[in-house]
Design a protein around this motif. Structure first.
Motif, PDB file in Angstrom:
ATOM      1  N   PHE A  94       0.834  -1.203   0.000  1.00  0.00           N
ATOM      2  CA  PHE A  94       0.000   0.000   0.000  1.00  0.00           C
ATOM      3  C   PHE A  94       0.868   1.252   0.000  1.00  0.00           C
ATOM      4  N   ALA A  95       1.966   1.230   0.772  1.00  0.00           N
ATOM      5  CA  ALA A  95       2.870   2.375   0.814  1.00  0.00           C
ATOM      6  C   ALA A  95       3.485   2.630  -0.557  1.00  0.00           C
ATOM      7  N   GLY A  96       3.897   1.553  -1.227  1.00  0.00           N
ATOM      8  CA  GLY A  96       4.471   1.700  -2.560  1.00  0.00           C
ATOM      9  C   GLY A  96       3.458   2.221  -3.564  1.00  0.00           C
ATOM     10  N   TYR A  97       2.211   1.770  -3.420  1.00  0.00           N
ATOM     11  CA  TYR A  97       1.143   2.243  -4.305  1.00  0.00           C
ATOM     12  C   TYR A  97       0.946   3.750  -4.155  1.00  0.00           C
ATOM     13  N   GLN A 138      -6.615  13.985  26.721  1.00  0.00           N
ATOM     14  CA  GLN A 138      -6.946  15.398  26.505  1.00  0.00           C
ATOM     15  C   GLN A 138      -6.612  15.858  25.083  1.00  0.00           C
ATOM     16  N   ASN A 139      -5.849  15.046  24.340  1.00  0.00           N
ATOM     17  CA  ASN A 139      -5.459  15.436  22.991  1.00  0.00           C
ATOM     18  C   ASN A 139      -6.492  15.073  21.925  1.00  0.00           C
ATOM     19  N   PHE A 140      -7.463  14.233  22.264  1.00  0.00           N
ATOM     20  CA  PHE A 140      -8.489  13.866  21.279  1.00  0.00           C
ATOM     21  C   PHE A 140      -9.191  15.100  20.694  1.00  0.00           C
ATOM     22  N   PRO A 141      -9.674  16.031  21.517  1.00  0.00           N
ATOM     23  CA  PRO A 141     -10.388  17.193  20.958  1.00  0.00           C
ATOM     24  C   PRO A 141      -9.494  18.143  20.159  1.00  0.00           C
ATOM     25  N   LYS A 142      -8.187  17.995  20.278  1.00  0.00           N
ATOM     26  CA  LYS A 142      -7.270  18.889  19.560  1.00  0.00           C
ATOM     27  C   LYS A 142      -7.261  18.617  18.060  1.00  0.00           C
ATOM     28  N   TYR A 143      -7.610  17.392  17.690  1.00  0.00           N
ATOM     29  CA  TYR A 143      -7.582  17.073  16.268  1.00  0.00           C
ATOM     30  C   TYR A 143      -8.794  17.702  15.568  1.00  0.00           C
ATOM     31  N   LYS A 144      -8.507  18.516  14.561  1.00  0.00           N
ATOM     32  CA  LYS A 144      -9.580  19.227  13.860  1.00  0.00           C
ATOM     33  C   LYS A 144      -9.510  19.043  12.338  1.00  0.00           C
ATOM     34  N   GLY A 145      -8.748  18.060  11.911  1.00  0.00           N
ATOM     35  CA  GLY A 145      -8.663  17.781  10.487  1.00  0.00           C
ATOM     36  C   GLY A 145      -9.804  16.887  10.023  1.00  0.00           C
ATOM     37  N   ALA A 146      -9.735  16.466   8.767  1.00  0.00           N
ATOM     38  CA  ALA A 146     -10.737  15.535   8.227  1.00  0.00           C
ATOM     39  C   ALA A 146     -10.436  14.131   8.744  1.00  0.00           C
ATOM     40  N   LEU A 147     -11.479  13.359   8.976  1.00  0.00           N
ATOM     41  CA  LEU A 147     -11.308  11.985   9.463  1.00  0.00           C
ATOM     42  C   LEU A 147     -12.318  11.075   8.770  1.00  0.00           C
ATOM     43  N   ARG A 148     -11.788  10.092   8.062  1.00  0.00           N
ATOM     44  CA  ARG A 148     -12.623   9.050   7.451  1.00  0.00           C
ATOM     45  C   ARG A 148     -12.232   7.714   8.063  1.00  0.00           C
ATOM     46  N   ALA A 149     -13.205   6.969   8.562  1.00  0.00           N
ATOM     47  CA  ALA A 149     -12.956   5.672   9.187  1.00  0.00           C
ATOM     48  C   ALA A 149     -13.634   4.583   8.368  1.00  0.00           C
ATOM     49  N   LEU A 150     -12.842   3.625   7.865  1.00  0.00           N
ATOM     50  CA  LEU A 150     -13.381   2.504   7.104  1.00  0.00           C
ATOM     51  C   LEU A 150     -13.637   1.333   8.041  1.00  0.00           C
ATOM     52  N   HIS A 196      -6.723  -5.447  -3.675  1.00  0.00           N
ATOM     53  CA  HIS A 196      -7.604  -4.285  -3.535  1.00  0.00           C
ATOM     54  C   HIS A 196      -7.014  -3.018  -4.149  1.00  0.00           C
ATOM     55  N   ARG A 197      -5.969  -3.196  -4.949  1.00  0.00           N
ATOM     56  CA  ARG A 197      -5.277  -2.049  -5.560  1.00  0.00           C
ATOM     57  C   ARG A 197      -6.229  -1.147  -6.348  1.00  0.00           C
ATOM     58  N   ASP A 198      -7.112  -1.739  -7.124  1.00  0.00           N
ATOM     59  CA  ASP A 198      -7.986  -0.949  -8.003  1.00  0.00           C
ATOM     60  C   ASP A 198      -9.328  -0.601  -7.367  1.00  0.00           C
ATOM     61  N   THR A 199      -9.526  -0.993  -6.124  1.00  0.00           N
ATOM     62  CA  THR A 199     -10.789  -0.682  -5.449  1.00  0.00           C
ATOM     63  C   THR A 199     -10.532   0.112  -4.168  1.00  0.00           C
ATOM     64  N   LEU A 200     -10.229  -0.584  -3.079  1.00  0.00           N
ATOM     65  CA  LEU A 200     -10.034   0.082  -1.792  1.00  0.00           C
ATOM     66  C   LEU A 200      -8.818   0.999  -1.790  1.00  0.00           C
ATOM     67  N   TRP A 201      -7.720   0.549  -2.368  1.00  0.00           N
ATOM     68  CA  TRP A 201      -6.510   1.374  -2.383  1.00  0.00           C
ATOM     69  C   TRP A 201      -6.734   2.650  -3.194  1.00  0.00           C
ATOM     70  N   ARG A 202      -7.356   2.494  -4.334  1.00  0.00           N
ATOM     71  CA  ARG A 202      -7.581   3.669  -5.179  1.00  0.00           C
ATOM     72  C   ARG A 202      -8.502   4.664  -4.493  1.00  0.00           C
ATOM     73  N   GLY A 203      -9.569   4.163  -3.866  1.00  0.00           N
ATOM     74  CA  GLY A 203     -10.472   5.064  -3.154  1.00  0.00           C
ATOM     75  C   GLY A 203      -9.790   5.778  -2.013  1.00  0.00           C
ATOM     76  N   ALA A 204      -8.943   5.058  -1.281  1.00  0.00           N
ATOM     77  CA  ALA A 204      -8.211   5.664  -0.170  1.00  0.00           C
ATOM     78  C   ALA A 204      -7.245   6.726  -0.681  1.00  0.00           C
ATOM     79  N   ALA A 205      -6.537   6.404  -1.754  1.00  0.00           N
ATOM     80  CA  ALA A 205      -5.568   7.344  -2.311  1.00  0.00           C
ATOM     81  C   ALA A 205      -6.251   8.616  -2.813  1.00  0.00           C
TER      82      ALA A 205
END
Length: 301
Positions: free
Chosen positions: A55-58, A223-235, A285-294
């Motif tokens: 996945f890292a190489g992809y 106490q650091n959980f609320p500090k994160y304010k970026g986007a978050l997607r959980a699969l 999953h290169r052409d499905t899950l990996w591509r969507g994640a990328a």
């Protein structure tokens, strides 16, 4: 000889210093062309970073600078014995907890990537514990996007039946006694790699608690959980017996400053017969899950 799918990616095994100076085994994947994004991949418990190599190489082929690494006491971040060539040193007496992994190792990996690729959008990929760690990081504000893969609050009763009972028995009737007897957790009991004693016992205490790590009154880093304010997607994989939808939702509920996006992935929708807790990282999953994640990672500006 070039590895399949990695022939046009530059790969370098390096040593990454943790916050306290402890040397962590790591691998940097770089595109041959321009770098457009920086990505840090954070491992699951007892999982060697080599699992994420494909996945890292992809991602690197698509223009990302990617870092994978092993937490202290595991993989190539386990100290070598002075008595044998490349032989792992005993973990007896080795001090490392799960909270240490987050505070010392993950925090430093985030800082290392941010310092070197400060001009690039920075994404965090967390598999299982790797996702849990995001909320514990004092510098999680440096991350613009976080993608969780089967990352959950692992309370045993939120696991699927009958797996929850197997896990309960393995941890309490085999894992804890063996760990106390040996001074570390032997990988042959079914976890894959040997693990430090304090890490395993802290993990078990979380697994036995209804709100998992959120119930740990000694865990100041919550106490650091609320500090994160970026986007978050959980699969959330529908056939994952450990990171079930309720368990994923419980972990995401800790990020109170944002509204995480939780997506349930069904194997049939990707043309696969199964995915489970680890299957996302299989090359099929290169052409499905990996591509969507990328594509989601690359949407960051």
């Amino acid at each position: 000889m070039a590895e399949p799918g990695l022939d046009d990616v530059f790969i370098d095994d390096i040593t990454l210093p943790a916050a306290d100076g402890y040397p962590l085994g790591a691998t940097l994947f770089l595109p041959r062309g321009a770098k457009r994004h920086a990505v840090l991949i954070n491992s699951a418990t007892a999982v060697h970073r080599k699992v994420y190599r494909g996945f890292a190489g992809y991602l690197a082929k698509r223009g990302c600078a990617v870092l994978t690494y092993d937490y202290r006491g595991t993989g190539d971040s386990r100290q070598k014995s002075m008595t044998g060539y490349n032989q792992a040193k005993s973990l007896v007496g080795f001090k490392a907890s799960m909270s240490d992994w987050a505070a010392q190792d993950v925090t430093s990996a985030v800082a290392w990537m941010r310092e070197r690729y400060k001009a690039l959008p920075f994404a965090y990929v967390g598999h299982s514990f790797g996702g849990q760690a995001l909320g514990l990081l004092p510098n999680n504000t440096e991350i613009s996007r976080a993608l969780f893969i089967a990352a959950q609050a692992g309370y045993w009763k939120l696991m699927a039946v009958p797996e929850r009972y197997r896990v309960y028995a393995m941890l309490n009737f085999a894992g804890v006694p063996l760990t106390r007897a040996f001074g570390y957790t032997p990988g042959w009991m079914g976890l894959g790699m040997d693990l430090p004693k304090d890490m395993f016992l802290q993990w078990v205490s979380w697994v036995m608690s209804p709100r998992y790590l959120f119930d740990d009154k000694n865990l100041a880093a919550l106490q650091n959980f609320p500090k994160y304010k970026g986007a978050l997607r959980a699969l959330c994989m529908s056939d994952d017996p450990w990171a079930t939808r309720p368990a994923v939702e419980l972990l995401c509920s800790g990020f109170t400053s944002i509204k995480p996006e939780i997506i349930t992935v069904m194997p049939k929708d990707t043309g696969a017969s199964r995915i489970g807790h680890f299957g996302f990282f299989r090359p099929e999953h290169r052409d499905t899950l990996w591509r969507g994640a990328a594509e989601w990672i690359e949407a960051a500006e």
